[in-house]
Design a protein around this motif. Structure first.
Motif, PDB file in Angstrom:
ATOM      1  N   ALA A   4       0.849  -1.187   0.000  1.00 44.47           N
ATOM      2  CA  ALA A   4       0.000   0.000   0.000  1.00 44.47           C
ATOM      3  C   ALA A   4       0.887   1.239   0.000  1.00 44.47           C
ATOM      4  CB  ALA A   4      -0.913   0.005   1.231  1.00 44.47           C
ATOM      5  N   PRO A   5       0.673   2.170  -0.940  1.00 48.20           N
ATOM      6  CA  PRO A   5       1.532   3.354  -1.034  1.00 48.20           C
ATOM      7  C   PRO A   5       1.288   4.321   0.111  1.00 48.20           C
ATOM      8  CG  PRO A   5      -0.265   3.491  -2.608  1.00 48.20           C
ATOM      9  CD  PRO A   5      -0.352   2.134  -1.989  1.00 48.20           C
ATOM     10  N   PRO A   6       2.218   5.257   0.333  1.00 50.27           N
ATOM     11  CA  PRO A   6       2.002   6.279   1.364  1.00 50.27           C
ATOM     12  C   PRO A   6       0.687   7.017   1.112  1.00 50.27           C
ATOM     13  CG  PRO A   6       4.253   6.374   0.525  1.00 50.27           C
ATOM     14  CD  PRO A   6       3.524   5.407  -0.346  1.00 50.27           C
ATOM     15  N   GLY A   7      -0.050   7.253   2.190  1.00 51.48           N
ATOM     16  CA  GLY A   7      -1.320   7.949   2.061  1.00 51.48           C
ATOM     17  C   GLY A   7      -2.527   7.039   1.969  1.00 51.48           C
ATOM     18  N   SER A   8      -2.292   5.729   1.916  1.00 50.96           N
ATOM     19  CA  SER A   8      -3.403   4.786   1.749  1.00 50.96           C
ATOM     20  C   SER A   8      -3.974   4.312   3.080  1.00 50.96           C
ATOM     21  CB  SER A   8      -2.927   3.571   0.939  1.00 50.96           C
ATOM     22  OG  SER A   8      -1.856   2.930   1.597  1.00 50.96           O
TER      23      SER A   8
ATOM     24  N   ASP B 129      -6.016   4.128  -7.565  1.00 53.14           N
ATOM     25  CA  ASP B 129      -7.188   4.053  -6.680  1.00 53.14           C
ATOM     26  C   ASP B 129      -7.191   5.214  -5.691  1.00 53.14           C
ATOM     27  OD1 ASP B 129      -8.667   1.775  -7.472  1.00 53.14           O
ATOM     28  OD2 ASP B 129      -7.142   0.474  -6.599  1.00 53.14           O
ATOM     29  N   LEU B 130      -6.011   5.539  -5.174  1.00 47.07           N
ATOM     30  CA  LEU B 130      -5.907   6.601  -4.175  1.00 47.07           C
ATOM     31  C   LEU B 130      -6.142   7.980  -4.789  1.00 47.07           C
ATOM     32  CD1 LEU B 130      -2.771   5.228  -2.302  1.00 47.07           C
ATOM     33  CD2 LEU B 130      -5.104   5.205  -1.486  1.00 47.07           C
ATOM     34  N   VAL B 131      -5.607   8.169  -6.002  1.00 44.41           N
ATOM     35  CA  VAL B 131      -5.832   9.447  -6.683  1.00 44.41           C
ATOM     36  C   VAL B 131      -7.315   9.577  -7.040  1.00 44.41           C
ATOM     37  CG1 VAL B 131      -5.250  10.866  -8.691  1.00 44.41           C
ATOM     38  CG2 VAL B 131      -3.472   9.513  -7.567  1.00 44.41           C
ATOM     39  N   LYS B 132      -7.883   8.447  -7.476  1.00 45.81           N
ATOM     40  CA  LYS B 132      -9.308   8.435  -7.840  1.00 45.81           C
ATOM     41  C   LYS B 132     -10.187   8.794  -6.644  1.00 45.81           C
ATOM     42  CE  LYS B 132     -12.733   5.261  -9.852  1.00 45.81           C
ATOM     43  NZ  LYS B 132     -12.922   3.874 -10.366  1.00 45.81           N
TER      44      LYS B 132
ATOM     45  N   LEU C 236      -4.754  10.699  -2.640  1.00 46.26           N
ATOM     46  CA  LEU C 236      -3.418  11.114  -3.048  1.00 46.26           C
ATOM     47  C   LEU C 236      -3.563  12.213  -4.091  1.00 46.26           C
ATOM     48  CD1 LEU C 236      -1.151   7.946  -3.545  1.00 46.26           C
ATOM     49  CD2 LEU C 236      -1.099   9.596  -1.680  1.00 46.26           C
ATOM     50  N   SER C 237      -2.572  13.084  -4.158  1.00 44.27           N
ATOM     51  CA  SER C 237      -2.614  14.174  -5.128  1.00 44.27           C
ATOM     52  C   SER C 237      -2.156  13.680  -6.501  1.00 44.27           C
ATOM     53  CB  SER C 237      -1.686  15.304  -4.685  1.00 44.27           C
ATOM     54  OG  SER C 237      -2.104  15.843  -3.466  1.00 44.27           O
ATOM     55  N   PRO C 238      -2.690  14.275  -7.565  1.00 43.67           N
ATOM     56  CA  PRO C 238      -2.098  14.030  -8.885  1.00 43.67           C
ATOM     57  C   PRO C 238      -0.628  14.456  -8.837  1.00 43.67           C
ATOM     58  CG  PRO C 238      -4.187  15.193  -9.090  1.00 43.67           C
ATOM     59  CD  PRO C 238      -3.830  15.204  -7.628  1.00 43.67           C
ATOM     60  N   HIS C 239       0.227  13.743  -9.534  1.00 43.03           N
ATOM     61  CA  HIS C 239       1.657  14.029  -9.439  1.00 43.03           C
ATOM     62  C   HIS C 239       2.368  13.558 -10.706  1.00 43.03           C
ATOM     63  CE1 HIS C 239       0.811  10.039  -7.716  1.00 43.03           C
ATOM     64  NE2 HIS C 239       1.950   9.676  -8.286  1.00 43.03           N
TER      65      HIS C 239
ATOM     66  N   ARG D 146       9.731   9.689  -2.236  1.00 44.41           N
ATOM     67  CA  ARG D 146       8.778  10.183  -3.234  1.00 44.41           C
ATOM     68  C   ARG D 146       7.377  10.288  -2.641  1.00 44.41           C
ATOM     69  NH1 ARG D 146       5.765   7.302  -6.922  1.00 44.41           N
ATOM     70  NH2 ARG D 146       5.356   8.290  -8.941  1.00 44.41           N
ATOM     71  N   GLY D 147       7.069   9.369  -1.727  1.00 43.17           N
ATOM     72  CA  GLY D 147       5.758   9.369  -1.098  1.00 43.17           C
ATOM     73  C   GLY D 147       5.467  10.610  -0.288  1.00 43.17           C
ATOM     74  N   ARG D 148       6.532  11.353   0.094  1.00 40.56           N
ATOM     75  CA  ARG D 148       6.325  12.589   0.853  1.00 40.56           C
ATOM     76  C   ARG D 148       5.589  13.643   0.027  1.00 40.56           C
ATOM     77  NH1 ARG D 148       8.208   9.185   3.687  1.00 40.56           N
ATOM     78  NH2 ARG D 148       5.980   9.079   3.796  1.00 40.56           N
ATOM     79  N   ALA D 149       5.820  13.621  -1.299  1.00 44.47           N
ATOM     80  CA  ALA D 149       5.291  14.699  -2.150  1.00 44.47           C
ATOM     81  C   ALA D 149       3.914  14.408  -2.718  1.00 44.47           C
ATOM     82  CB  ALA D 149       6.269  14.975  -3.288  1.00 44.47           C
ATOM     83  N   ILE D 150       3.460  13.177  -2.635  1.00 42.15           N
ATOM     84  CA  ILE D 150       2.198  12.844  -3.307  1.00 42.15           C
ATOM     85  C   ILE D 150       1.030  12.747  -2.317  1.00 42.15           C
ATOM     86  CG2 ILE D 150       3.459  11.648  -5.124  1.00 42.15           C
ATOM     87  CD1 ILE D 150       2.648   9.002  -3.981  1.00 42.15           C
ATOM     88  N   ARG D 151       1.303  13.002  -1.037  1.00 39.66           N
ATOM     89  CA  ARG D 151       0.227  12.986  -0.045  1.00 39.66           C
ATOM     90  C   ARG D 151      -0.771  14.115  -0.307  1.00 39.66           C
ATOM     91  NH1 ARG D 151       1.036   9.764   4.404  1.00 39.66           N
ATOM     92  NH2 ARG D 151       3.154   8.991   4.740  1.00 39.66           N
TER      93      ARG D 151
END
Length: 878
Positions: A38-42, A193-196, A200-203, A532-537
């Motif tokens: 699971a990516p950061p933010g999930s 899924d998270l962006v949807k 998570l932010s678009p990145h 990288r996960g720091r910037a897409i939260r």
């Protein structure tokens, strides 16, 4: 279930992807493992707490840092406990409670404290700990693995493993240990899924290239020149040539067959070197390789990879067998050490360590960072929230005067600080945050004081710039320096923050980041993905946030593909899923999605960087691309891509099936025949009148065979060897799918699964399963890649052969995938379905003498692809 855990309850609705994952909880945990990517933010931590709650056993939660450990307790209290009233927890592994939060380091130290390891096992039995949660489980490839695996082998546990990135770039041994402890991946939450779901932010990822300075270029060119000269000299070195001719493998190969079959690449390198010297290789040596009498062989070029294999074996692996030549080998070793290509018992002509170190820390990247910060500042203005992460502090550059900045020759926190401070405008919102050095601008002192009283800290102005202050606490304060600067960064007081990966790379939470520059070059793609996960939260205060992630690469001017730095980036990008830069966007992993040219030259850097900065400024377009791409798919699917390696003349093609040239050759031949036919008919009218129709037919056939006989032979040979590539790949895929089904690896009904193979841009072929789950897709992809890649050392080979193929010398060799090759009965099932889809074949066990001989021949047929990437696994949102 423990009473204390039974009262816990998640206070909010589950996100759709979390609900889907938990819906299959019972089937996932049936083998006592629950392994989730699971990516950061999930909401990994939230999921982990829900899983341990459902299991209802005494639990040990292990995290890699104290910060992450503490987050577990706070998330439990905030999201599960009524009024944050959960008391049955402990942070001390020596005094466990119903839920114990600790770190991997603490467990390892606890394990080492027991002289008798039996007492270690009894401790967990006594306290009835039955669930172990492994957070950020990718860390387990280090020494911490030992104490956990020992515990698992002795005690029965439920193992819950959570990670954003499994350590796929580790060695096979480490990866095997990882999956032995954590179990196979049960489920994966996808970034789309998270962006949807707006979690998570678009990145987008961007690569900014730099050119080495003149000193670095001269170093690289001189390094390459010396190695080329060494290779040329060695090819003329009569002493070395005679030494190889007297080598036991070459002089008496039949006496050393077992050793040759165990080290086929070594034997091949001897032959390839001597062939490059102009020495004819005797037929008997080629027969040992499995080739027929009078069968011509196109030897591969003696490149540096083959020379590495030869010298690695002579100087390290086989040295004990060459003790009589030790004096000569010592002399040869000294020559290599002088060239800096032999260190730590490893021969390396590519310069992986020496050149990579030079390029990775090239000061040219300092100017790249200035360009990026300036561009992002111009684009975002007061909304900029930029973090720059690197590996080292470099304290020697703390007080570098402006006049000496150009002499900075290393990249690090303080060199970056000096460049950004002096070359970027509006630097009052710049700060440095590391474990030992903290720097702020004096203009933010009032904002600082609103969080913590200034008298608790000392502020010392920098020698050559009094506007910047070095900060350190005088005594214990309520809020740490990290907390204070994080708060100042989050509220926009600080807009550019420079720090170390070790402090801010993992566990640090600052959702406002909208521009992340990764100037870190130590570690695997696991740590890259964590950073990288720091910037897409998602940032709740900035719902329209778009995250730009910047990667730096210094181009090797002696390599057409950009060199070692670009190659490492390409491998790291295999772990990053994002939107493509193509006209019609889609979501995929890999470096190709950035749409850079295959050839990256120093002269192209400026134009490529300008294009990249322009794309980075179009943040609304990035958001739109995500929306379009997400709408075109429903889940991430693994595909195997067979890479188009370029078409070589037929005479030099000794690969098994890698060029889809048949259709083009047949089309060319057909047009030529049609033209010949009309031409001959027009000229043949007079021939019919004077000699008769039968003579005309004989003349036609004779002329046809004379003109097209060889081309027809070539066309038939090509088709027998290569066929239509995408159709053949699909048949191989069907063979794998049916074998998986027959051996009961599939959970999904095979009637609902389809194998799809098609040609894509540049002549590549992609193959995937449609309708299968993640686990089935992973098994299929791994097996297909094993079949397609250059042959290593499989237990079984499939040989597509018959009398006709032997005569045309078009036998094909394919490895039986490891998952089917572990038992003969499984290999026979694979053979059965291979026969069904691809025709007659022979199954060969390679651990016997005849099998080893054929394995050696199979490897040599793949020899042109031995150092190329033939296929790769890609992940696509479909």
């Amino acid at each position: 279930m423990l009473e204390s855990l039974s009262v816990l309850k998640f206070k909010f609705p589950w996100r759709s992807y979390q609900h889907t994952l938990l819906k299959h909880f019972d089937s996932h945990i049936s083998d006592h493992h629950f392994h989730v990517i699971a990516p950061p933010g999930s909401g990994k931590t939230i999921l982990g707490i829900e899983i341990l709650r459902r299991l209802g056993k005494k639990t040990l939660v292990l995290a890699p840092t104290l910060t992450i450990r503490n987050q577990w307790e706070s998330r439990l209290q905030e999201f599960f406990a009524k009024n944050s009233s959960f008391k049955n927890f402990s942070f001390d592994i020596k005094s466990p409670s119903d839920v114990t939060f600790s770190t991997y380091q603490s467990l390892h130290a606890f394990y080492k404290s027991f002289e008798d390891k039996e007492d270690y096992f009894k401790f967990f039995e006594k306290h009835q700990i039955e669930t172990v949660v492994l957070d950020e489980a990718h860390h387990l490839k280090s020494a911490w693995w030992t104490c956990l695996m020992a515990l698992k082998n002795r005690n029965s546990f439920f193992t819950v493993a959570l990670t954003a990135t499994p350590p796929y770039d580790s060695s096979r041994t480490e990866l095997t240990k990882y999956f032995t402890l954590c179990g196979e991946v049960d489920d994966e939450i996808a970034v789309p899924d998270l962006v949807k779901e707006n979690d998570l932010s678009p990145h987008q990822d961007f690569v900014y290239f730099s050119k080495p300075n003149d000193l670095e270029i001269n170093f690289i060119v001189d390094y390459r020149r010396k190695i080329a000269q060494f290779q040329d000299d060695l090819l003329q070195d009569e002493t070395f040539i005679v030494f190889l001719q007297n080598h036991r493998f070459y002089k008496n190969p039949k006496t050393h067959l077992d050793a040759i079959y165990k080290s086929t690449s070594y034997f091949s390198s001897v032959l390839i070197f001597l062939n490059a010297c102009g020495i004819a290789i005797e037929q008997e040596k080629l027969e040992i390789l499995g080739f027929y009498k009078d069968e011509s062989i196109e030897f591969p070029e003696l490149n540096l990879e083959w020379l590495e294999i030869l010298l690695q074996n002579l100087l390290v692996t086989d040295r004990e067998q060459l003790i009589e030549d030790e004096h000569y080998l010592s002399t040869l070793e000294k020559r290599l050490r002088k060239l800096n290509v032999f260190e730590r018992n490893q021969v390396n002509f590519v310069g992986e360590q020496l050149l990579y170190k030079s390029l990775a820390y090239s000061p040219s990247k300092l100017k790249s960072i200035v360009d990026i910060v300036s561009a992002e500042s111009a684009s975002l203005g007061t909304n900029l929230s930029c973090v720059i992460l690197t590996d080292y502090i470099r304290k020697e550059f703390l007080n570098t005067p402006f006049s000496d900045i150009e002499t900075i020759n290393k990249i690090g926190v303080l060199p970056i600080f000096q460049y950004v401070k002096n070359y970027c405008t509006h630097n009052e919102d710049l700060a440095v945050l590391t474990g030992s050095v903290v720097i702020i601008h004096k203009s933010i002192l009032n904002a600082f004081a609103e969080i913590e009283p200034l008298h608790n800290f000392s502020f010392v102005a920098l020698d050559h710039d009094e506007a910047f202050l070095e900060v350190s606490p005088k005594s214990k304060v309520e809020k740490s320096i990290v907390e204070i600067l994080t708060q100042l960064f989050e509220n926009g007081t600080i807009k550019v923050l420079i720090g170390t990966k070790s402090l801010l790379g993992e566990g640090w939470d600052a959702p406002s980041i909208n521009s992340l520059i990764l100037a870190s070059f130590v570690g695997s793609f696991v740590s890259s993905n964590q950073m990288r996960g720091r910037a897409i939260r998602k940032d709740a205060d900035k719902p329209n946030k778009t995250g730009n992630v910047w990667h730096l690469a210094c181009v090797d001017p002696t390599a057409t593909d950009g060199g070692r730095e670009v190659d490492i980036l390409k491998r790291r990008f295999e772990a990053f899923v994002g939107v493509t830069n193509t006209t019609i966007p889609f979501i995929s992993n890999g470096f190709d999605r950035l749409n850079f040219p295959e050839t990256i030259l120093v002269d192209d850097i400026s134009e490529l960087n300008n294009q990249t900065l322009e794309k980075a400024s179009q943040r609304p377009l990035i958001t739109k691309k995500w929306q379009v791409s997400i709408g075109s798919g429903t889940k991430l699917t693994k595909q195997v891509k067979l890479l188009h390696l370029g078409e070589k003349p037929f005479e030099t093609q000794k690969q098994v099936y890698f060029f889809d040239v048949v259709r083009f050759f047949v089309a060319e031949l057909s047009l030529t025949i049609i033209w010949f036919y009309f031409e001959f008919i027009l000229e043949g009218v007079q021939l019919i009148i004077s000699r008769g129709f039968s003579y005309f037919i004989y003349a036609f056939l004779g002329a046809f065979i004379f003109r097209f006989g060889y081309k027809l032979y070539k066309a038939v040979s090509l088709y027998l060897r290569y066929g239509y590539l995408h159709k053949r790949i699909r048949k191989i895929g069907l063979t794998i799918l049916d074998t998986l089904n027959a051996l009961k690896f599939l959970n999904t009904n095979i009637q609902n699964i389809e194998v799809v193979a098609q040609r894509v841009n540049k002549g590549d072929v992609v193959c995937s399963l449609v309708g299968a789950n993640n686990y089935e897709n992973a098994l299929f992809s791994k097996a297909l890649i094993e079949v397609l890649d250059a042959i290593d050392s499989p237990r079984y080979l499939i040989i597509k052969t018959n009398l006709f193929r032997k005569r045309l010398k078009t036998e094909n060799f394919y490895p039986v995938p490891e998952i089917f090759g572990n038992k003969k009965e499984n290999a026979l099932v694979f053979k059965k379905y291979w026969t069904k889809y691809l025709g007659r074949n022979k199954l060969v066990f390679t651990r016997q003498v005849e099998g080893r001989r054929l394995l050696l021949k199979a490897r040599l047929f793949h020899v042109y692809n031995a150092f190329k990437e033939v296929s790769k696994e890609v992940t696509v949102w479909k």
